[in-house]
Design an enzyme around this catalytic site. Structure first.
Site, PDB file in Angstrom:
ATOM      1  N   CYS A 103      -5.950  12.749  12.737  1.00 49.64           N
ATOM      2  CA  CYS A 103      -6.286  11.375  12.388  1.00 49.64           C
ATOM      3  C   CYS A 103      -6.141  10.513  13.625  1.00 49.64           C
ATOM      4  O   CYS A 103      -5.697  10.984  14.659  1.00 49.64           O
ATOM      5  CB  CYS A 103      -5.482  10.874  11.207  1.00 49.64           C
ATOM      6  SG  CYS A 103      -3.908  10.222  11.666  1.00 49.64           S
ATOM      7  N   ASP A 125       3.808   0.333  12.182  1.00 48.29           N
ATOM      8  CA  ASP A 125       2.592  -0.227  11.582  1.00 48.29           C
ATOM      9  C   ASP A 125       2.345  -1.686  11.975  1.00 48.29           C
ATOM     10  O   ASP A 125       1.328  -2.252  11.588  1.00 48.29           O
ATOM     11  CB  ASP A 125       2.660  -0.113  10.049  1.00 48.29           C
ATOM     12  CG  ASP A 125       2.363   1.305   9.572  1.00 48.29           C
ATOM     13  OD1 ASP A 125       1.998   2.158  10.405  1.00 48.29           O
ATOM     14  OD2 ASP A 125       2.502   1.556   8.362  1.00 48.29           O
ATOM     15  N   LYS A 169       0.834  -1.206   0.000  1.00 48.30           N
ATOM     16  CA  LYS A 169       0.000   0.000   0.000  1.00 48.30           C
ATOM     17  C   LYS A 169       0.872   1.261   0.000  1.00 48.30           C
ATOM     18  O   LYS A 169       0.668   2.169  -0.813  1.00 48.30           O
ATOM     19  CB  LYS A 169      -0.896   0.011   1.252  1.00 48.30           C
ATOM     20  CG  LYS A 169      -1.559   1.343   1.530  1.00 48.30           C
ATOM     21  CD  LYS A 169      -2.464   1.282   2.739  1.00 48.30           C
ATOM     22  CE  LYS A 169      -1.825   1.695   4.030  1.00 48.30           C
ATOM     23  NZ  LYS A 169      -1.578   3.132   4.200  1.00 48.30           N
ATOM     24  N   ASN A 170       1.832   1.304   0.922  1.00 44.10           N
ATOM     25  CA  ASN A 170       2.581   2.545   1.103  1.00 44.10           C
ATOM     26  C   ASN A 170       3.549   2.825  -0.036  1.00 44.10           C
ATOM     27  O   ASN A 170       4.109   3.916  -0.130  1.00 44.10           O
ATOM     28  CB  ASN A 170       3.320   2.528   2.450  1.00 44.10           C
ATOM     29  CG  ASN A 170       2.345   2.669   3.603  1.00 44.10           C
ATOM     30  OD1 ASN A 170       1.166   2.972   3.395  1.00 44.10           O
ATOM     31  ND2 ASN A 170       2.826   2.446   4.814  1.00 44.10           N
ATOM     32  N   ARG A 226      -0.671  14.339  12.990  1.00 47.23           N
ATOM     33  CA  ARG A 226       0.462  14.087  12.099  1.00 47.23           C
ATOM     34  C   ARG A 226       0.700  15.355  11.313  1.00 47.23           C
ATOM     35  O   ARG A 226      -0.139  15.802  10.570  1.00 47.23           O
ATOM     36  CB  ARG A 226       0.138  12.910  11.191  1.00 47.23           C
ATOM     37  CG  ARG A 226       0.009  11.647  11.984  1.00 47.23           C
ATOM     38  CD  ARG A 226      -0.659  10.577  11.187  1.00 47.23           C
ATOM     39  NE  ARG A 226       0.204   9.989  10.181  1.00 47.23           N
ATOM     40  CZ  ARG A 226      -0.104   8.858   9.542  1.00 47.23           C
ATOM     41  NH1 ARG A 226      -1.230   8.234   9.809  1.00 47.23           N
ATOM     42  NH2 ARG A 226       0.705   8.355   8.651  1.00 47.23           N
ATOM     43  N   ARG A 278      -9.206  -0.119   4.347  1.00 48.64           N
ATOM     44  CA  ARG A 278      -8.298   0.880   3.763  1.00 48.64           C
ATOM     45  C   ARG A 278      -6.952   0.255   3.406  1.00 48.64           C
ATOM     46  O   ARG A 278      -6.272   0.722   2.499  1.00 48.64           O
ATOM     47  CB  ARG A 278      -8.055   2.019   4.758  1.00 48.64           C
ATOM     48  CG  ARG A 278      -9.217   2.973   4.885  1.00 48.64           C
ATOM     49  CD  ARG A 278      -8.831   4.173   5.714  1.00 48.64           C
ATOM     50  NE  ARG A 278      -7.566   4.741   5.236  1.00 48.64           N
ATOM     51  CZ  ARG A 278      -6.840   5.623   5.894  1.00 48.64           C
ATOM     52  NH1 ARG A 278      -7.249   6.075   7.061  1.00 48.64           N
ATOM     53  NH2 ARG A 278      -5.719   6.092   5.396  1.00 48.64           N
ATOM     54  N   ARG A 310      -4.939  10.855   4.388  1.00 49.77           N
ATOM     55  CA  ARG A 310      -3.962  11.905   4.579  1.00 49.77           C
ATOM     56  C   ARG A 310      -2.804  11.822   3.583  1.00 49.77           C
ATOM     57  O   ARG A 310      -2.226  12.840   3.189  1.00 49.77           O
ATOM     58  CB  ARG A 310      -3.449  11.705   6.000  1.00 49.77           C
ATOM     59  CG  ARG A 310      -2.936  12.882   6.633  1.00 49.77           C
ATOM     60  CD  ARG A 310      -2.467  12.498   8.006  1.00 49.77           C
ATOM     61  NE  ARG A 310      -1.558  13.527   8.434  1.00 49.77           N
ATOM     62  CZ  ARG A 310      -0.332  13.604   8.003  1.00 49.77           C
ATOM     63  NH1 ARG A 310       0.159  12.704   7.192  1.00 49.77           N
ATOM     64  NH2 ARG A 310       0.423  14.597   8.408  1.00 49.77           N
TER      65      ARG A 310
END
Ligand code: UD1
Length: 423
Positions: free
Chosen positions: A116, A304, A22-23, A121, A396, A92
Site C-alpha cells: 500500500c 496519521d 473511521k478506525n 504493512r 476513503r 487493507r
C-alpha cells in the site's frame, strides 16, 4: 475520478462537527460478526472505507441497513468465511474480520493484502498471535486460509504495539477457552472503544487502553447498540487546517483528551487552543513557529497527522525536524509538497522542513488518505489555485471534506477530472 480545486489565502472561521472515528467504526463493524442478531452502531461515518467494510460483511452473509449514520448489522445467516482480494486490496483493514471469523466459525479465508501507499504493512504479528492461540495457516491462490479447531487463551507479547494486531487478537481471544494476555498492546482510543463494545456484548476484558490486556474467553455474545467515538484524526486535520490557513474555528464533539500531544504541538506552533466537553476551539493569527516532533504509537504523536503537520510547517518561520517512527515510508507525498514550493528534505525516517514564506499552487496528487488531506491543507495556504487529483484517497477517510472546509470559508470545490486516475 474527481479532483479538488483549492484557492489559497482564505482564513477559516465558524464551526465544524467531527464525525465518528473511521478506525473505530471499521473494527466495531467487524466485531458485530461475533453476535447472532442485530447489532446497531451509531455515528458511523459515510466514507468509502466504511462502505467497503459493509461490503465485506455482506459478502460474509450479513444484512446491513443504514438510517443516517446509524448502521444495523444483522448476522442471522452470516455463515460466510471468505473475503475476496477485490475488497482487501481496496482496504487493507478488511483483515480485521480474521479474529471474529476465527472466533465464530473457527475458520477464515481472507485474501492477502497487497502493498500500500505507506510502505509494506505486514500482518505477521496478527498471525503469530493467532498461532499462539492454536490457529493454523496455509496460503492458497492468494488467500490466507486459517483454521482453529480449538481456540485457546495464550500469552502473546507483541514485538510492536500494532493497532490492527491488538484488535484482531482481542476479537478472537474474547471467544477462546481460558485466558489470553496481550503484552505490549496498542493503547489507541479506538481499541478502548472496541473493548467497550465487546464488554457490552458479554466479553470479559481488563486493561484495554493500557499495555497489558487480559481477556477471559466466554461463550456467546449478545447483539448491542453502541456509539462510535469522535474521530481524533479528522478533528486534528481540521485543527491543523485552521492553523495553516489562519483564523479561528470550533471543532464540535472533538475530544481534547484524545488529542493531548497534537494540541500541545499546535500551541507550540503558535495556536491558541481551548477545549471542553463540547469540543475544541483553535485560533491562529500568524505564520507558525517551527517545531520538532516524532510520531509514535498512542499516546505519542499520531502518524496519521504527520503529513498534515508537514504541510503546516512548510510555511513556518524557521526549520522543523520530524521523525516518523511508525511506518517505514510515509514520506512519499513530500515530492508533491515540494512541487508547491516547500523546502523539505528527507533522509531515512527523518524530514527537515525549512519554512518558506508562501507555497505556490501547482497540480498535485493525493497519494493516500492523510497525504491527500495534507495537500488540501497546503493548498489552503498557497498562492493561486491548486488542483488535487486522485481525491478518491481522501474520500476513503473524510466525508465531504470540501463541503465542510467551504462552510468554514475556504475556497474549495470538487470537479470531475478530465484524466484517468494515476495510482
Ligand atoms: C492502524 C490505522 C492507521 C494508523 C496505524 C498506526 C486502522 C484501520 N488503521 O493501522 O490509520 O496509521 O494504525 O496508528 O485502524 N506491523 C508489522 N507487523 C504486523 C502489524 C504491523 O510489522 O503484523 C507494523 C506495520 O508495518 C507498521 C506498524 O507496525 O509499520 C504499525 O502498524 P499497525 O499499528 O498495525 O497499523 P494498522 O493497524 O495497520
Amino acid at each position: 475520478m474527481d479532483r479538488l480545486i483549492v484557492t489559497g489565502g482564505r482564513r477559516l472561521s465558524g464551526t465544524v462537527r467531527v464525525n465518528g472515528a473511521k478506525n473505530s467504526a471499521l473494527k466495531l463493524m467487524a466485531a458485530a460478526l461475533l453476535a447472532e442478531g442485530e447489532t446497531v452502531i451509531e455515528n458511523v461515518p459515510h466514507i468509502a472505507d466504511c462502505l467497503t467494510m459493509a461490503e465485506v460483511l455482506e459478502g460474509l452473509g450479513a444484512g446491513l441497513s443504514w438510517d443516517g449514520t446509524t448502521l444495523t448489522v444483522s448476522t442471522q445467516g452470516a455463515h460466510g468465511v471468505e473475503t475476496p482480494y477485490e475488497l482487501v486490496s481496496q482496504m487493507r483493514a478488511s483483515i480485521v474480520v480474521l479474529g471474529p471469523l476465527l472466533a465464530r466459525h473457527r475458520r477464515a479465508m481472507v485474501a492477502m493484502p497487497g502493498g500500500c501507499n505507506i510502505g509494506s504493512r505486514k500482518i505477521d504479528l496478527h498471525l503469530k498471535g493467532f498461532e499462539r492461540m492454536g490457529a493454523h495457516f496455509s496460503y492458497e491462490h492468494g488467500f490466507l486460509n486459517a483454521t482453529a479447531p480449538s481456540l485457546r487463551g495464550a500469552m502473546i507479547s507483541l514485538d510492536f504495539p500494532s493497532v490492527g494486531a491488538t484488535e484482531n487478537i482481542l476479537m478472537a481471544a474474547v471467544a477462546a477457552s481460558g485466558t489470553t494476555v496481550i503484552e505490549n498492546a496498542a493503547r489507541e482510543p479506538e481499541i478502548q472503544d472496541l473493548a467497550a463494545m465487546l464488554v457490552q456484548m458479554g466479553a470479559k476484558i481488563d486493561g484495554a487502553g493500557t499495555t497489558t490486556i487480559e481477556i477471559h474467553g466466554v461463550d456467546g455474545f449478545l447483539p448491542v447498540r453502541h456509539r462510535v467515538i469522535p474521530d481524533r484524526i479528522e478533528a486534528g486535520t481540521f485543527a491543523v487546517a485552521a492553523c495553516a490557513a489562519g483564523g479561528a474555528i470550533s471543532i464540535e464533539s472533538a475530544r481534547a483528551e484524545h488529542m493531548d500531544l497534537v494540541l500541545d504541538k499546535l500551541v507550540e506552533a503558535g495556536a491558541g487552543i481551548t477545549g471542553d466537553d463540547r469540543g475544541v476551539r483553535v485560533a491562529m493569527a500568524e505564520r507558525p513557529n517551527p517545531i520538532d516532533f516524532v510520531t509514535l504509537p498512542y499516546p505519542g504523536f499520531p502518524t496519521d497527522l504527520q503529513p498534515q503537520m508537514m504541510a503546516l510547517l512548510s510555511t513556518a518561520r524557521g526549520t522543523s525536524i520530524l521523525t516518523e517512527n511508525v511506518f517505514e515510508s510515509r514520506f512519499m507525498f513530500v515530492d508533491e509538497l515540494n512541487r508547491m514550493g516547500a523546502d523539505i528534505r528527507t533522509e531515512g525516517h527523518h524530514a527537515v522542513i525549512r519554512g518558506v514564506e508562501r507555497l505556490s499552487a501547482a497540480p498535485v496528487r493525493a497519494l493516500d488518505i492523510r497525504a491527500g488531506a495534507a495537500m488540501v491543507i497546503a493548498a489552503l495556504t498557497a498562492d493561486g489555485a491548486t488542483e488535487i487529483s486522485n481525491i478518491h484517497h481522501v474520500d476513503r477517510g473524510y466525508e465531504d471534506l470540501e463541503g465542510r472546509l467551504a462552510s468554514l470559508g475556504a475556497e474549495i470545490r470538487r470537479e470531475p477530472s478530465p484524466w484517468p486516475a494515476a495510482h
